[in-house]
Design an enzyme around this catalytic site. Structure first.
Site, PDB file in Angstrom:
ATOM      1  N   SER A  47      33.257  33.604  39.773  1.00 31.87           N
ATOM      2  CA  SER A  47      34.131  32.695  39.674  1.00 31.87           C
ATOM      3  C   SER A  47      33.569  31.452  40.531  1.00 31.87           C
ATOM      4  O   SER A  47      32.922  30.827  40.054  1.00 31.87           O
ATOM      5  CB  SER A  47      35.359  33.437  40.543  1.00 31.87           C
ATOM      6  OG  SER A  47      36.600  32.553  39.967  1.00 31.87           O
ATOM      7  N   ASP A  54      39.912  36.182  30.466  1.00 29.99           N
ATOM      8  CA  ASP A  54      39.784  36.033  31.872  1.00 29.99           C
ATOM      9  C   ASP A  54      40.664  34.953  32.195  1.00 29.99           C
ATOM     10  O   ASP A  54      41.028  33.961  31.420  1.00 29.99           O
ATOM     11  CB  ASP A  54      38.453  35.422  32.263  1.00 29.99           C
ATOM     12  CG  ASP A  54      38.174  35.370  33.610  1.00 29.99           C
ATOM     13  OD1 ASP A  54      39.322  35.000  34.358  1.00 29.99           O
ATOM     14  OD2 ASP A  54      37.199  35.757  34.143  1.00 29.99           O
ATOM     15  N   HIS A 111      39.425  39.581  35.324  1.00 31.51           N
ATOM     16  CA  HIS A 111      38.478  38.430  35.738  1.00 31.51           C
ATOM     17  C   HIS A 111      37.112  39.035  36.166  1.00 31.51           C
ATOM     18  O   HIS A 111      36.975  39.922  36.850  1.00 31.51           O
ATOM     19  CB  HIS A 111      39.199  37.969  37.174  1.00 31.51           C
ATOM     20  CG  HIS A 111      38.507  36.646  37.841  1.00 31.51           C
ATOM     21  ND1 HIS A 111      37.955  35.744  36.995  1.00 31.51           N
ATOM     22  CD2 HIS A 111      38.402  36.261  39.012  1.00 31.51           C
ATOM     23  CE1 HIS A 111      37.657  34.652  37.645  1.00 31.51           C
ATOM     24  NE2 HIS A 111      37.696  35.011  38.945  1.00 31.51           N
TER      25      HIS A 111
END
Length: 527
Positions: free
Chosen positions: A241, A469, A497
């Site tokens: 991320s 996602d 995610h």
């Protein structure tokens, strides 16, 4: 949204832009990783406990004036029986290396087999603890990678144990997160604006000069100092991320020092804050529809019997909670407000493993009990039911994001048109994402930003995107792989995610072969 007042800054907008703590691991409201026994201090770990080993630094090519930082030895002390902890000294301002310094907390989970080097990991945020992430090394990487690498995590500057930026008290954070995120009238708008201004002012007061030096560019420079202190000529790295933005920034600044980089749940570094918000709005809408389809398909879904009805039921439910907060038991927060309810639903979009709990929580909420939804909100906020927070992630995220991507502004920015764009992208979440939050009032600006993220000359960099996602939409991974001169894209067709370690053998085998053997995956591999 009918009846909604014209757009003003949204309290949670920048919390939902790039927050979403990569890996957002679900541990429940009172969960969390253990704290190392080397005592956490304002600037890293204390040095109590036996020194078990030192690292031989590799300071070749240290920038002028930074030789001492690059040449420092890490003194590792035993912590939590299974790990080693150390402090890394870095300058507050890289343009003034002779000025004030801070210490960054570093943790090493030693290889379970014969080590072939160090793998630095970052879980995202910004604001998530790399130390805590490295403690979970057995869940973060495969058994084979765990055997081959010392897994090293560090808390970035301003985060957790590394000179943490703490603006509000825990009680103030409860008020902040529970405040109405979609004000309906001028009085509520003034209340939200007041909270945002107070938060920004508190950050300036409490953080001092450090507030202007927690950008991702500076964190990436810290990571190169760490690489040298670990004795590694090149950086081997796994970022998730926001950790992909940190890794991309590192590759841009130090392309010749890139080893094997894996960027999972990728962020397009060229996007403005407004563009990122729109992307996440669409991503969360897509992920929410996937959840709703699963809920309806399982029968007895508390949102309704068909997907379209159930999708409309979510914003209607949040409106109802706004008007009539739900009681919460066993928590210092006694009422589930719209802000808390929103976080409780949002967190489930990170992993389909949480979907059954969300369905149960929504069912209980329909019966007038907000306790389980508050439990989910706590897991998102790293908050315990006694009102304490684990780390400072929900505050540090503002400090980093507002430097990296300041508030969008200019004469051509039509706020009403922006809100329409967001609500078109996401009828469910658009109203919460259409703003810059506290960044509109941020008192400092970044001293260095980057324009070209191609990282020309870097070794192959593996970029992973998941098709549904919510927090880092798949399109961002496609863009990053194209932007990077040496980018290689792996696509995972799935929900949730990030992908490595939580999706399937196709992704895991490709990443493992790259980390262990240097075998570069086929560009465009689909899993």
């Amino acid at each position: 949204m009918g009846g909604r007042h014209a757009r003003t800054p949204r309290l949670l907008a920048s919390l939902l832009t790039l927050t979403l703590l990569a890996g957002c691991t679900f541990a429940g409201g009172d969960g969390g990783a253990p704290t190392p026994t080397g005592t956490a201090t304002q600037d890293g770990f204390s040095t109590d406990g036996p020194v078990t080993s030192t690292s031989t630094p590799d300071a070749d090519g240290a920038p002028a004036g930074l030789e001492d930082f690059y040449g420092q030895q890490l003194e590792w002390t035993d912590c939590e029986s299974l790990f080693e902890c150390a402090n890394l000294e870095v300058p507050v301002d890289y343009e003034d290396p002779g000025g004030p310094t801070i210490e960054l907390a570093v943790l090493r989970a030693g290889a379970s087999g014969e080590p072939q080097g160090s793998l630095v990991v970052n879980p995202g945020g910004p604001g998530a603890s790399g130390v805590d992430y490295a403690m979970m090394a057995g869940a973060v990487v495969s058994r084979e990678v765990r055997a081959a690498y010392d897994v090293v995590g560090f808390d970035p500057r301003g985060v957790a144990r590394s000179a943490p930026i703490t603006c509000f008290t825990d009680e103030q954070m409860d008020t902040f997160l529970g405040t109405d995120p979609s004000p309906d009238d001028p009085a509520e708008e003034r209340a939200v604006e007041g909270e945002l201004k107070d938060f920004a002012q508190a950050c300036e007061t409490n953080a001092g000069d450090l507030l202007g030096h927690v950008s991702t560019v500076e964190a990436a420079k810290d990571m190169d100092v760490l690489r040298a202190a670990l004795g590694e000529p090149r950086l081997t790295y796994l970022g998730a991320s926001y950790g992909t933005f940190l890794g991309t920034t590192y590759a841009t600044l130090f392309p010749d020092r890139v080893g094997r980089l894996v960027l999972d749940g990728a962020i397009d570094p060229t996007l403005t804050g407004l563009e990122m918000g729109l992307g996440q709005a669409a991503g969360f809408e897509r992920a929410t529809r996937a959840y709703v389809e699963n809920c309806v398909g399982g029968g007895s879904c508390p949102l309704g019997d068909d997907v379209d009805t159930a999708m409309v039921a979510i914003p209607a439910f949040l409106d109802e909670v706004d008007a009539h907060p739900l009681p919460v038991s066993g928590d210092t927060v006694t009422e589930l407000t719209e802000g808390w309810a929103m976080l409780g639903i949002i967190v489930a979009m990170y992993s389909q493993d949480i979907w059954p709990i969300l369905t149960q929580a929504l069912g209980r909420a329909q019966q007038g009990d907000g306790t389980l939804l508050m439990f989910l909100a706590n897991s998102y906020a790293s908050r315990h039911s006694d009102g304490t927070y684990t780390g400072n992630g929900m505050q540090a995220i503002y400090a980093v994001n507002c430097l990296d991507r300041p508030a969008d502004e200019g004469p051509d920015l039509d706020s009403a048109a922006v809100e329409e764009q967001f609500e078109a992208a996401s009828p469910t979440w658009g109203r919460y994402l259409a703003g810059d939050g506290a960044c509109e009032y941020w008192p400092v600006h970044a001293e260095q930003t980057l324009q070209d993220y191609s990282a020309q000359g870097a070794a192959p960099i593996v970029v992973i995107g998941t098709t549904r996602d919510p927090a880092t939409p798949y399109e961002w991974a496609e863009a990053l792989a194209d932007i990077l001169d040496s980018g290689v894209l792996i696509s995972y067709d799935g929900d949730g995610h990030t992908a490595y370690g939580r999706s399937n053998d196709c992704v895991d085998d490709a990443v493992d072969a790259y980390l262990l053997e240097g075998t570069v995956p086929q560009d465009g591999l689909r899993c």
